[in-house]
Design an enzyme around this catalytic site. Sequence first.
Site, PDB file in Angstrom:
ATOM      1  N   GLU A  70     118.834  49.820  25.319  1.00 25.79           N
ATOM      2  CA  GLU A  70     119.130  50.455  26.614  1.00 25.79           C
ATOM      3  C   GLU A  70     119.741  49.456  27.597  1.00 25.79           C
ATOM      4  OE1 GLU A  70     119.172  53.602  26.625  1.00 25.79           O
ATOM      5  OE2 GLU A  70     118.044  53.768  24.758  1.00 25.79           O
ATOM      6  N   HIS A  73     123.451  49.396  27.138  1.00 25.82           N
ATOM      7  CA  HIS A  73     124.096  50.476  27.902  1.00 25.82           C
ATOM      8  C   HIS A  73     124.193  50.080  29.382  1.00 25.82           C
ATOM      9  CE1 HIS A  73     124.198  53.535  24.766  1.00 25.82           C
ATOM     10  NE2 HIS A  73     122.902  53.414  24.546  1.00 25.82           N
TER      11      HIS A  73
END
Length: 155
Positions: A70, A73
């Site tokens: 994550e 991202h």
Amino acid sequence: MTFTDKTIQKLTEDLSLRFFERPFLHKVYVNKRLRTTGGRYMLQSHHIEVNEKYIEAYGEEELIGILKHELCHYHLHLQGKGYRHSDQDFKALLKKTGSPRHCRPLPGLTQTVKRGIVICYSCSACGIRYERHRRINTTKYVCGVCKGMLKEINE
């Protein structure tokens, strides 16, 4: 070790500095409603949500993998680079940081039909054959041609 939002926040900030050499300036928290994914990066708020079922099932090692994924991202999105799974920037950063591309599947959650497997049905009245990737309820659905009863063919 039990993980609270506070401990996960600290862990995420440490991982961000260690692997990405950039600070994590937003929030990370557990979302109990997530079902099919280990974590989620929110594009508008820049927060990260983590699935608590993955923490309970696999522990800290899987949590670190989810957070690193994550964070890939997160940092790429904030830099204006390709942050989607299909982007080369994203794939390169995953490789550089040793982040996993996907989570392990949760135990007990299996797909009913895997890709490539075809279930065959035949109409008992007209004999037309149907091939499906998912099972259908033969008591509810009938042949689309003659309204005859369907039966599963095991080949």
